[in-house]
Design a protein around this motif. Structure first.
Motif, PDB file in Angstrom:
ATOM      1  N   THR A   2       0.854  -1.188   0.000  1.00 55.97           N
ATOM      2  CA  THR A   2       0.000   0.000   0.000  1.00 55.97           C
ATOM      3  C   THR A   2       0.889   1.238   0.000  1.00 55.97           C
ATOM      4  O   THR A   2       1.812   1.360   0.801  1.00 55.97           O
ATOM      5  CB  THR A   2      -0.904   0.009   1.238  1.00 55.97           C
ATOM      6  N   LYS A 199      -1.650  -0.516  10.600  1.00 58.92           N
ATOM      7  CA  LYS A 199      -1.193  -1.856  10.236  1.00 58.92           C
ATOM      8  C   LYS A 199      -2.370  -2.825  10.116  1.00 58.92           C
ATOM      9  O   LYS A 199      -2.467  -3.586   9.144  1.00 58.92           O
ATOM     10  CB  LYS A 199      -0.186  -2.372  11.261  1.00 58.92           C
ATOM     11  N   VAL A 202      -4.427  -2.101   6.936  1.00 60.80           N
ATOM     12  CA  VAL A 202      -3.753  -2.565   5.724  1.00 60.80           C
ATOM     13  C   VAL A 202      -3.821  -4.088   5.613  1.00 60.80           C
ATOM     14  O   VAL A 202      -4.054  -4.638   4.532  1.00 60.80           O
ATOM     15  CB  VAL A 202      -2.290  -2.076   5.705  1.00 60.80           C
ATOM     16  N   LEU A 208      -5.836  -2.663  -1.137  1.00 54.03           N
ATOM     17  CA  LEU A 208      -5.711  -1.258  -0.735  1.00 54.03           C
ATOM     18  C   LEU A 208      -4.496  -0.653  -1.428  1.00 54.03           C
ATOM     19  O   LEU A 208      -3.366  -1.052  -1.171  1.00 54.03           O
ATOM     20  CB  LEU A 208      -5.584  -1.161   0.784  1.00 54.03           C
ATOM     21  N   VAL A 211      -2.893   5.038   1.029  1.00 51.95           N
ATOM     22  CA  VAL A 211      -3.436   5.759   2.180  1.00 51.95           C
ATOM     23  C   VAL A 211      -2.859   7.165   2.168  1.00 51.95           C
ATOM     24  O   VAL A 211      -1.700   7.371   1.836  1.00 51.95           O
ATOM     25  CB  VAL A 211      -3.130   5.055   3.526  1.00 51.95           C
ATOM     26  N   CYS A 237       2.563   0.170   6.201  1.00 48.92           N
ATOM     27  CA  CYS A 237       1.925   0.001   4.891  1.00 48.92           C
ATOM     28  C   CYS A 237       2.449  -1.228   4.150  1.00 48.92           C
ATOM     29  O   CYS A 237       1.779  -1.753   3.267  1.00 48.92           O
ATOM     30  CB  CYS A 237       2.185   1.229   4.021  1.00 48.92           C
ATOM     31  N   LYS A 241      -0.289  -8.909   2.772  1.00 50.29           N
ATOM     32  CA  LYS A 241      -1.734  -9.188   2.823  1.00 50.29           C
ATOM     33  C   LYS A 241      -1.999 -10.502   2.115  1.00 50.29           C
ATOM     34  O   LYS A 241      -1.319 -10.865   1.173  1.00 50.29           O
ATOM     35  CB  LYS A 241      -2.510  -8.061   2.157  1.00 50.29           C
TER      36      LYS A 241
END
Length: 241
Positions: A2, A199, A202, A208, A211, A237, A241
């Motif tokens: 991100t 955290k 994200v 995503l 930000v 970031c 994920k």
């Protein structure tokens, strides 16, 4: 990963408190990029209480990452400012005159015709468009038919409720992001994200892309230093994920 866009409005607020040019907004933007920020965000308002219109032109000349201008597109001066500078991204926020900070997303159903018009105006100039929305599936679905490239999830409710129960706080955002992905919308997020709650956000919002963080990041920089603070936010970031 991100991407982190640093909102430098608060630097402009500090400068304006004494007049003059200290701290120098252009230099701070350069430093943020040098310290790793992947974008610079500004939110000019009609009273120029932080970002001045001239700042936009000055920053356009030096920003080498992503330049994101957010603001109220129902103000003609804002429209003219964005079209004159052609940032990589414009984020449309439904502010009203005198508003201290953004506090709600677009009603993408009631404002469908207007959003289609204004989004087409910016996209015809080659500017990527993101629109500010609350984490409401119906509003996200309606955003998809406006022509916008991305949505920016308004995260104030998540930040407020995070300490009361992070699973419940993030649930509406997970659902909203799911709808956005189904419709092929890019996902940004912003408002009150900080080192305590970023955290987890994200980690739980797949896809995503970006930000935008200003107030918390600049406040943290008073204690940790700007370079170190940006690195701390970048690590949050970068969570897999």
């Amino acid at each position: 990963m991100t991407r982190l866009s640093v909102n430098i409005n608060k630097i402009a607020t500090l400068r304006n408190a004494r007049g003059g040019d200290n701290p120098n907004l252009v230099q701070v933007a350069k430093d943020c990029e040098r310290f790793g920020a992947q974008g610079i965000t500004i939110h000019p308002r009609p009273d120029e209480r932080h970002i001045r219109y001239q700042d936009v032109f000055d920053l356009k000349k030096i920003v080498t990452t992503e330049f994101n201008i957010e603001g109220n597109c129902q103000e003609q001066k804002f429209i003219d400012l964005v079209l004159a500078n052609k940032p990589e991204q414009v984020t449309l926020v439904p502010d009203i005159l005198g508003q201290i900070t953004s506090n709600h997303g677009w009603d993408t159903i009631a404002n469908q015709d207007y959003l289609k018009y204004i989004i087409a105006t910016f996209k015809s100039a080659g500017i990527r468009v993101s629109i500010f929305v609350d984490p409401v599936p119906e509003m996200v679905a309606a955003a998809a038919t406006t022509g916008t490239d991305r949505i920016e999830l308004y995260t104030e409710a998540y930040a407020t409720n995070y300490s009361k129960g992070k699973e419940q706080a993030i649930a509406p955002y997970v659902e909203a992001a799911k709808v956005a992905r189904q419709y092929g919308l890019g996902i940004n997020a912003g408002h009150d994200l900080d080192l305590h709650n970023l955290k987890y956000f994200v980690e739980n919002i797949p896809g995503l892309q970006e930000v935008s963080i200003g107030h918390a990041l600049i406040s943290d920089a008073l204690y940790y230093g700007l370079e170190n603070t940006i690195q701390m936010y970048l690590r949050a970031c970068a969570t897999a994920k």
